[in-house]
Every structure is written in C-alpha cells, then in structure tokens.
Design an enzyme around this catalytic site. Sequence first.
Site, PDB file in Angstrom:
ATOM      1  N   HIS A 218       0.839  -1.203   0.000  1.00  0.00           N
ATOM      2  CA  HIS A 218       0.000   0.000   0.000  1.00  0.00           C
ATOM      3  C   HIS A 218       0.872   1.250   0.000  1.00  0.00           C
ATOM      4  O   HIS A 218       1.016   1.933   1.017  1.00  0.00           O
ATOM      5  CB  HIS A 218      -0.948  -0.006   1.211  1.00  0.00           C
ATOM      6  CG  HIS A 218      -2.019  -1.033   1.122  1.00  0.00           C
ATOM      7  ND1 HIS A 218      -1.959  -2.220   1.804  1.00  0.00           N
ATOM      8  CD2 HIS A 218      -3.169  -1.056   0.413  1.00  0.00           C
ATOM      9  CE1 HIS A 218      -3.042  -2.937   1.526  1.00  0.00           C
ATOM     10  NE2 HIS A 218      -3.789  -2.253   0.682  1.00  0.00           N
ATOM     11  N   ASN A 219       1.425   1.555  -1.158  1.00  0.00           N
ATOM     12  CA  ASN A 219       2.293   2.706  -1.314  1.00  0.00           C
ATOM     13  C   ASN A 219       1.896   3.479  -2.573  1.00  0.00           C
ATOM     14  O   ASN A 219       0.884   3.153  -3.217  1.00  0.00           O
ATOM     15  CB  ASN A 219       3.761   2.267  -1.373  1.00  0.00           C
ATOM     16  CG  ASN A 219       3.973   1.135  -2.378  1.00  0.00           C
ATOM     17  OD1 ASN A 219       3.441   1.172  -3.494  1.00  0.00           O
ATOM     18  ND2 ASN A 219       4.753   0.132  -1.989  1.00  0.00           N
ATOM     19  N   ALA A 220       2.691   4.473  -2.945  1.00  0.00           N
ATOM     20  CA  ALA A 220       2.340   5.331  -4.076  1.00  0.00           C
ATOM     21  C   ALA A 220       2.384   4.585  -5.402  1.00  0.00           C
ATOM     22  O   ALA A 220       1.667   4.946  -6.339  1.00  0.00           O
ATOM     23  CB  ALA A 220       3.280   6.538  -4.119  1.00  0.00           C
ATOM     24  N   VAL A 221       3.214   3.555  -5.503  1.00  0.00           N
ATOM     25  CA  VAL A 221       3.269   2.784  -6.748  1.00  0.00           C
ATOM     26  C   VAL A 221       1.959   2.032  -6.959  1.00  0.00           C
ATOM     27  O   VAL A 221       1.450   1.948  -8.080  1.00  0.00           O
ATOM     28  CB  VAL A 221       4.464   1.810  -6.735  1.00  0.00           C
ATOM     29  CG1 VAL A 221       4.569   1.072  -8.073  1.00  0.00           C
ATOM     30  CG2 VAL A 221       5.757   2.550  -6.451  1.00  0.00           C
ATOM     31  N   HIS A 222       1.398   1.483  -5.886  1.00  0.00           N
ATOM     32  CA  HIS A 222       0.089   0.838  -5.989  1.00  0.00           C
ATOM     33  C   HIS A 222      -0.970   1.850  -6.414  1.00  0.00           C
ATOM     34  O   HIS A 222      -1.814   1.555  -7.261  1.00  0.00           O
ATOM     35  CB  HIS A 222      -0.296   0.218  -4.645  1.00  0.00           C
ATOM     36  CG  HIS A 222      -1.740  -0.151  -4.529  1.00  0.00           C
ATOM     37  ND1 HIS A 222      -2.332  -1.127  -5.301  1.00  0.00           N
ATOM     38  CD2 HIS A 222      -2.728   0.350  -3.730  1.00  0.00           C
ATOM     39  CE1 HIS A 222      -3.614  -1.222  -4.988  1.00  0.00           C
ATOM     40  NE2 HIS A 222      -3.874  -0.326  -4.041  1.00  0.00           N
ATOM     41  N   ASP A 259      -6.027   4.976  -1.217  1.00  0.00           N
ATOM     42  CA  ASP A 259      -5.359   4.360  -0.067  1.00  0.00           C
ATOM     43  C   ASP A 259      -4.449   5.352   0.639  1.00  0.00           C
ATOM     44  O   ASP A 259      -3.450   4.958   1.247  1.00  0.00           O
ATOM     45  CB  ASP A 259      -4.547   3.137  -0.509  1.00  0.00           C
ATOM     46  CG  ASP A 259      -5.369   1.864  -0.537  1.00  0.00           C
ATOM     47  OD1 ASP A 259      -6.347   1.772   0.228  1.00  0.00           O
ATOM     48  OD2 ASP A 259      -5.059   0.961  -1.344  1.00  0.00           O
ATOM     49  N   ASP A 368      -8.874  -1.561  -8.200  1.00  0.00           N
ATOM     50  CA  ASP A 368      -8.235  -1.745  -6.899  1.00  0.00           C
ATOM     51  C   ASP A 368      -7.699  -3.158  -6.709  1.00  0.00           C
ATOM     52  O   ASP A 368      -6.687  -3.364  -6.046  1.00  0.00           O
ATOM     53  CB  ASP A 368      -9.243  -1.408  -5.803  1.00  0.00           C
ATOM     54  CG  ASP A 368      -8.590  -1.236  -4.449  1.00  0.00           C
ATOM     55  OD1 ASP A 368      -7.363  -1.016  -4.403  1.00  0.00           O
ATOM     56  OD2 ASP A 368      -9.293  -1.317  -3.434  1.00  0.00           O
ATOM     57  N   GLN A 419      -3.155 -16.370  -2.914  1.00  0.00           N
ATOM     58  CA  GLN A 419      -3.565 -15.798  -4.184  1.00  0.00           C
ATOM     59  C   GLN A 419      -4.647 -16.630  -4.871  1.00  0.00           C
ATOM     60  O   GLN A 419      -5.578 -16.076  -5.464  1.00  0.00           O
ATOM     61  CB  GLN A 419      -2.356 -15.651  -5.104  1.00  0.00           C
ATOM     62  CG  GLN A 419      -1.434 -14.516  -4.710  1.00  0.00           C
ATOM     63  CD  GLN A 419      -2.175 -13.187  -4.616  1.00  0.00           C
ATOM     64  OE1 GLN A 419      -2.808 -12.756  -5.577  1.00  0.00           O
ATOM     65  NE2 GLN A 419      -2.104 -12.549  -3.464  1.00  0.00           N
TER      66      GLN A 419
END
Length: 499
Positions: A218-222, A259, A368, A419
Amino acid sequence: MEVCYQLPVLPLDRPVPKHVLSRRGAISFSSSSSLFGAPDPRQLSQRRGAISYDSSDQTALYIRMLGDVRVRSQVGFEPERRSSHPYLCIDFRTLHTRPSSGSTSADSSPERRVHRLLSFQRYLHSSRLLRGIPQQIPLHILDEDYTGQARCMLEKVGTWNFDIFLFDRLTNGNSLITLTLHLLNQYGLVELFQLDMLKLWRFLVMVQEDYHSDNPYHNAVHAADVTQAMYCFMQEPILAKSLTSCDILLGLLAAATHDLDHPGVNQPFLIKTDHYLATLYRNNSVLENHHWKSAVGLLRETGLFSHLPAEDSLNMERELGSLILATDISRQNDYLCRFRRHLDQDNLCVSNASHRHFLLQMALKCADICNPCRPWELSKQWSEKVTDEFFQQGDIEKKHKLEVSPVCDREMNTVGNIQIGFMTYVVEPLFAEWTRFSDTRLSHTMMGHIRLNKASWGALLREQSSVAEGPSSPGTDPEDGAATGGSSSKEIPQGSRES
C-alpha cells in the site's frame, strides 16, 4: 516559539481568497507576493493549521481539517498512546522506523516542538529531520535518457501490460505524480476546470508523500497502478461515450487517493488494538474513511477547488468519498449483488448520473484488485508484495501476543494459496460481472490472465509439495478449498487487502 514560513509565489490570474493566504507552521501562499519579494505582514491572516477542541489546555488535541490526525501542542513532541490495549502500544507513524542511538528526547528542546501533523508518513519525514537524519533519495537525478523513456511509456498508458514498476524507476519514484498529471492533461481537465497548476502540483506532491513508502504494497506505486487501471476502464467504449468531465476528474482523483496514508495494517488490527481511527469511525470502513478524509484535507489545504462555488466543491468532496468508500472489501458482496441485479434486469442507464456514479464505483473496485488480471510477470510481483505486508502484520501480532489475522501467518500460508483463494472467491466473481457489463477485448484479456495466473500458482504449489517430505497437507493443496484463510471473501483482511 512558533515559526511561520512564507513562500512567495508569482501573482495568479485569479485572486486568491484571503482565508488561504497564510497558515501558521506551514508553507503559506500570497497572491500579492512577487517571486523574490518579501510578503506584507499586514496581509497575513494568522491561524493554526488545525482545529482546537480546547485552546486553553496546554495538552489540547489539535485535529487537522476533518479530525483524522492528532498532535499535541505546547508540550513538545512525544509519541501518543494510540491504543488502550494492555499488550500493545504502537505508534503507526514510526512503525517502520529504526531506532536511532544518537537521538535525544524531542521535548528536551523547545525548538523541536511540532504544531501540525498532516499524516503518519509526513510526520515520519519531519521527525527524521528533527533528529538530524537526512532524507533518503532512492535514485540519482535523472538524465534525459530516463525522462525520454518515461515519455515514451506514457504514449502507451492505455495498454493493459503497462509496467508501473519500470515507469516508477524511470520517473525517479514519482510515478503517481507524473501519471496523474499526464492523464489530467490528456483529458483537458486542467484547462476545463481552470485548475491552478501550482496548486495542482502541490496537491499531487503531497498525495504522493502521504503514501507510506515503507509499505511493501500500500504505497504510491500501488496508487499509480490503480490510477492507470482506472484510466483503462474509463476508456472502455460504454464508459468513454457516457462519462462527463466531472466523472473523469473524480475517477482519477479517487484512484490516486484511494489508499492515502495507509498504515500497512488492516481494519481488524486497528479495531482489536483500540486504535483511535477505529474509535473515530466507529469500526465502520475505518481505513476507507481515513483515506477519504485525508484526501479532502489535502484538497482544502492546497485550495485546489477553492475557485469553484462552495456547493460544487462540497459535492465533489462527497462524491470522491463515495468512490473511495466503495473500495471497502468488507462490502464486496453488497456491491457485487447490486451490480449483478442491474445486469440481470438490464436497467443500467448511462445517462442517469447516479447510475454513472455506481459504474465508476465498480470500475474503481475492479482497478483496486486487478493485480491477478495483469500479465504473470507483473501479477507475481504484486502478489509477493501484498503477502509480504500481510506477513509483517502477522509478525507484529505474534510479537504482542495477539490473535493472528487470517492469511497473515507466514507459518500457515504461502503466496500461492493466498492468491488462489483471493482469485477464486473475490476477483473472478467481480470480473465475471464486469465482463457481462463491458464485453470487450480488454475484459476477455483480464479473464484469461486470471485463469493463467491461477494455474501458474497451482503449478508452483504442486512443485513445492513434490519436494516436501510426505504428502501434501490440507490447506496447501490448491485443489483442497483453494487456500488457507481464503475460503470466503469475508476472510480477506479488511483494508490490508489487495487494494
């Protein structure tokens, strides 16, 4: 002693409202300032960047904007006790920080007082500066070769195999800013809504900063990946010919901020540790409410929509919240059943504003959790990152003798079985209905990737089982209920999902 920083800027074509001319303890803007001239002290409207519940109390809590992030004033900075759990007192703002042996107590020096806290992530940066720790820059300044390659990638931003990891490297870790600004310009939204470029740039920079770079997932790349996927969905013919400019603006902003300031743990964790956010939002869509209010706080702080009529600005904030709240995985079945009912009755009308908004909600939900729909090389990286974040939470829970959340125990789960369960019970049902709605080449491509990725994880699990001693144990075989902790969508951790 308080310090007021004033950043002079070029005069704008439109006058800036007086109430955003300056703020104490933060960067201030003044339309009357020249680029190098000093600001006129008479034009400064002094105010704190927060709301005080009891300004006479020296330990009063200051609630920034809409009440999400708290900081004590007048007493220097010290970690707050954010949990009443007898076995746990975790300050999520410093969850990933390393202890510094040379650091001293912040309240020992009046110069180290902090009067404003915007987010966990931005406090982390400021606290490092206060301790004299220089900010880490991941890459050197980029040369023309890198920026040229990034521009070439943006020419294919609408392709489903867009490699956001490569794009993030080519932009020196600024993928979210670069991508969002490009899409806004491509749609002509900056000119159409008369957005001030200085305010827009400042808003996007603050959004990217408020994502926790130390979160594996959950970071800026996501956020940039979700924004790119949202663009792909809005380009689908059925939406491209019906969405208004306002719909597109809200869709892109919601994807970029969905997020915002995510702490890297899920909602059940916040609830069982009595975190103040859980109390604030009464255990209801805790993280999603926080993401929304954080986004609204940045919109108001930068004044991005301050030139719009107040009613229009408030409506946009509410609709932005409605989109972000739709990403709550605990409400997955509600949205899916409603979507399926519309499709069964064939009564979705794209000319209806409420129906278009619902379709935007479904598009954002798909964007998402679309990682299993990407090509294997990309999907596998995302799967490993989100599982790493799950296991980090499980390690914290074990350390503090808490019940370990489903799929967060690294000794009981693997990337593959998590997964497969996630794809079987969450992703496939959602994208099957999306394909019914938008029966296009992209939809069939995504469904094909789901099947191939699911088979690839199954093959890896069988390979791991073949080298292990003895027969496969229940819960590790992909054919036995698909996954440990993934037998139903409700077992996917809320907030710490693939979102």
